[in-house]
Design a protein around this motif. Sequence first.
Motif, PDB file in Angstrom:
ATOM      1  N   HIS A 141      56.896   1.639  69.910  1.00 61.46           N
ATOM      2  CA  HIS A 141      57.666   2.521  70.775  1.00 61.46           C
ATOM      3  C   HIS A 141      58.726   3.354  70.062  1.00 61.46           C
ATOM      4  CE1 HIS A 141      56.545   0.311  74.762  1.00 61.46           C
ATOM      5  NE2 HIS A 141      55.522   0.862  74.155  1.00 61.46           N
ATOM      6  N   HIS A 142      58.638   3.455  68.740  1.00 60.18           N
ATOM      7  CA  HIS A 142      59.574   4.358  68.073  1.00 60.18           C
ATOM      8  C   HIS A 142      59.165   5.810  68.291  1.00 60.18           C
ATOM      9  CE1 HIS A 142      56.374   3.646  65.110  1.00 60.18           C
ATOM     10  NE2 HIS A 142      56.627   4.868  64.686  1.00 60.18           N
ATOM     11  N   VAL A 143      57.935   6.038  68.783  1.00 68.42           N
ATOM     12  CA  VAL A 143      57.510   7.383  69.205  1.00 68.42           C
ATOM     13  C   VAL A 143      56.752   7.254  70.521  1.00 68.42           C
ATOM     14  CG1 VAL A 143      57.371   8.444  66.929  1.00 68.42           C
ATOM     15  CG2 VAL A 143      55.422   7.165  67.775  1.00 68.42           C
ATOM     16  N   SER A 144      56.691   8.352  71.267  1.00 64.82           N
ATOM     17  CA  SER A 144      55.960   8.334  72.534  1.00 64.82           C
ATOM     18  C   SER A 144      54.529   8.791  72.296  1.00 64.82           C
ATOM     19  CB  SER A 144      56.642   9.251  73.547  1.00 64.82           C
ATOM     20  OG  SER A 144      56.580  10.603  73.104  1.00 64.82           O
ATOM     21  N   CYS A 145      53.705   8.701  73.325  1.00 64.52           N
ATOM     22  CA  CYS A 145      52.315   9.162  73.195  1.00 64.52           C
ATOM     23  C   CYS A 145      51.849   9.776  74.505  1.00 64.52           C
ATOM     24  CB  CYS A 145      51.403   8.018  72.766  1.00 64.52           C
ATOM     25  SG  CYS A 145      50.828   6.982  74.116  1.00 64.52           S
ATOM     26  N   ALA A 146      50.736  10.513  74.402  1.00 65.71           N
ATOM     27  CA  ALA A 146      50.081  11.101  75.562  1.00 65.71           C
ATOM     28  C   ALA A 146      48.612  11.289  75.201  1.00 65.71           C
ATOM     29  CB  ALA A 146      50.718  12.436  75.943  1.00 65.71           C
ATOM     30  N   GLY A 147      47.808  11.624  76.192  1.00 66.97           N
ATOM     31  CA  GLY A 147      46.394  11.888  75.960  1.00 66.97           C
ATOM     32  C   GLY A 147      45.988  13.192  76.608  1.00 66.97           C
ATOM     33  N   LEU A 148      44.935  13.820  76.069  1.00 61.54           N
ATOM     34  CA  LEU A 148      44.417  15.072  76.624  1.00 61.54           C
ATOM     35  C   LEU A 148      42.900  14.977  76.681  1.00 61.54           C
ATOM     36  CD1 LEU A 148      45.045  17.936  77.602  1.00 61.54           C
ATOM     37  CD2 LEU A 148      44.904  18.713  75.224  1.00 61.54           C
TER      38      LEU A 148
END
Length: 553
Positions: free
Chosen positions: A348-355
């Motif tokens: 969780h030191h960076v966020s994420c998303a999907g496409l």
Amino acid sequence: MKLNDTLSIPVLSGQNIGINVRSGDSFVFIGPNGSGKTRLGVFIDSTRSASGVNVHRIAAHRSLVLNPNVVPAGYEAELRHLHTGTKEGNSNIKDIIRWEGKPATSLLNDYDRVLSALYAEDNDVSVSYRQSQKVTLSPEDPPTTKLDILKDIWETILPHRELVVLSGNLKTKIPESQSPEYSASEMSDGERVIFYLIGQSLLAQSNTILIFDEPELHINKSILNQLWDKIESTRPDCAFIYITHDVDFASSRHAATKYVIREYQKESKESKEAWDIKPVPKDEKIPDDVVATIIGSRNPILFVEGNRSSLDSSIYRKIYDGFTVIAVGSCEDIIHSVASFTARSELHHVSCAGLIDVDGRTDEEVARLAKNRVFSLPVSEVENLFLLPKIFLAIAKALNFDDEIAEERLDKLRNFVLEKVRGDVGKTCLRYTARRVDREIKKINLSGSTEISDLKTKITTATSDINAQMIYDDFHKKLTGAVNDNNYEQVLLYCDDKSLLSEAAKQLEHDNRKRSLEKFIERGLGTDNFKNLHMALKATLPVIHHKATTHSH
């Protein structure tokens, strides 16, 4: 006595990380540029050597100048010279002599030493065999030398070349060819570095920690995995440490324990070195190479469909330039990757998303996925993006079409698409229905059955709830409605025909070839001539914000 040692590496949190190293083990340390990877290799070399452990480090900054006419001294003297930089084998001054006082940055110039040691061992074994034959007169097969093993591995990896080993000389030739032999010094960089790396590995002392910085350098990726598999199998008594920023190479070492380095600190000559280093967690839902990239990334992650070289990956890297774009395969893989990532606190030191492509999903499904940060394209397939009016006209402008002619070509494309889809409505609806049914079947939970009758009942009950005819009829109504209303954008949202891009290429006079147009877009996107296309794509693709994360160190 087998190698059994522990690396103690200082970390920024203040406590050292302990890594047990034994014969046959392999490790990969992967990290971005500037994260202190090479410094870590130097640290392991210096600290473990000082403790009496055999360590042999091969720097990334190494000379590939090959002189096949070296004259070797005795084998033991050549080995000492190779491993320490001195003929006396004084390891206390290895940093000063072998590394010229700059172990992290000095050019490693020891190709001659590798060749000399190989020649010397070959000579020693040959002389010993000849002398023993004079005494015993037994019909023993000649022993295998390190140069024999190297030749075998080198020719296995490079079957289009043959090494010709002569007395104190080395040449190469094309197998079964009348072309003349040529000096090994004329080999390509890849051929020379493969020879060098095999030689260094074979000449290492027993129970050595072998450290290779950038082991992929100058080597074709198609043979990289095979090469290191061969090298490791010849030295099961040693441990291998690979230091790299190449994610593909890291993921190819399946048996290796992997660590990610994110940061290095050494404020002054007097202060201690320390790294931000973490093991790559094993996760069935996120492949090793993806996890390594995630942990090593300083940007939020965007999971996308396809592979690293596909057109959609290339586009997304340009449009979503604040994200690290990672291609993980299918839309289901993206959904799983985002969910798995979100569930792991250590990531969780960076966020994420999907496409993902919308691929026939309902508005309700699209909205539900978006709540979980998996966003959908406004078209059924990524190829359909380039058929959308704003984007098509932007490509036409980049191709220097007159505005009026570009509009005419768009009208022709629109008419073609509507007519083709009108004629293929049945096939399109059938494909959609098959995808929907497949998706529903994958949701069926058949676990917990204790008898075959119970399992059969579960299957019958679950599949009876899937009404294929209703799915077909509902979608048929939507698609025919869009076609009859000449709703071009809606048709592109529903239609999954990837071949439509070929018609766009034809209207843009691009050799009537889909791939030709794709390459043109890939090459140009990001240049000044493609500013309009970049703007059109940015306005069309989903807006994905960086999600705030909690940083903890």
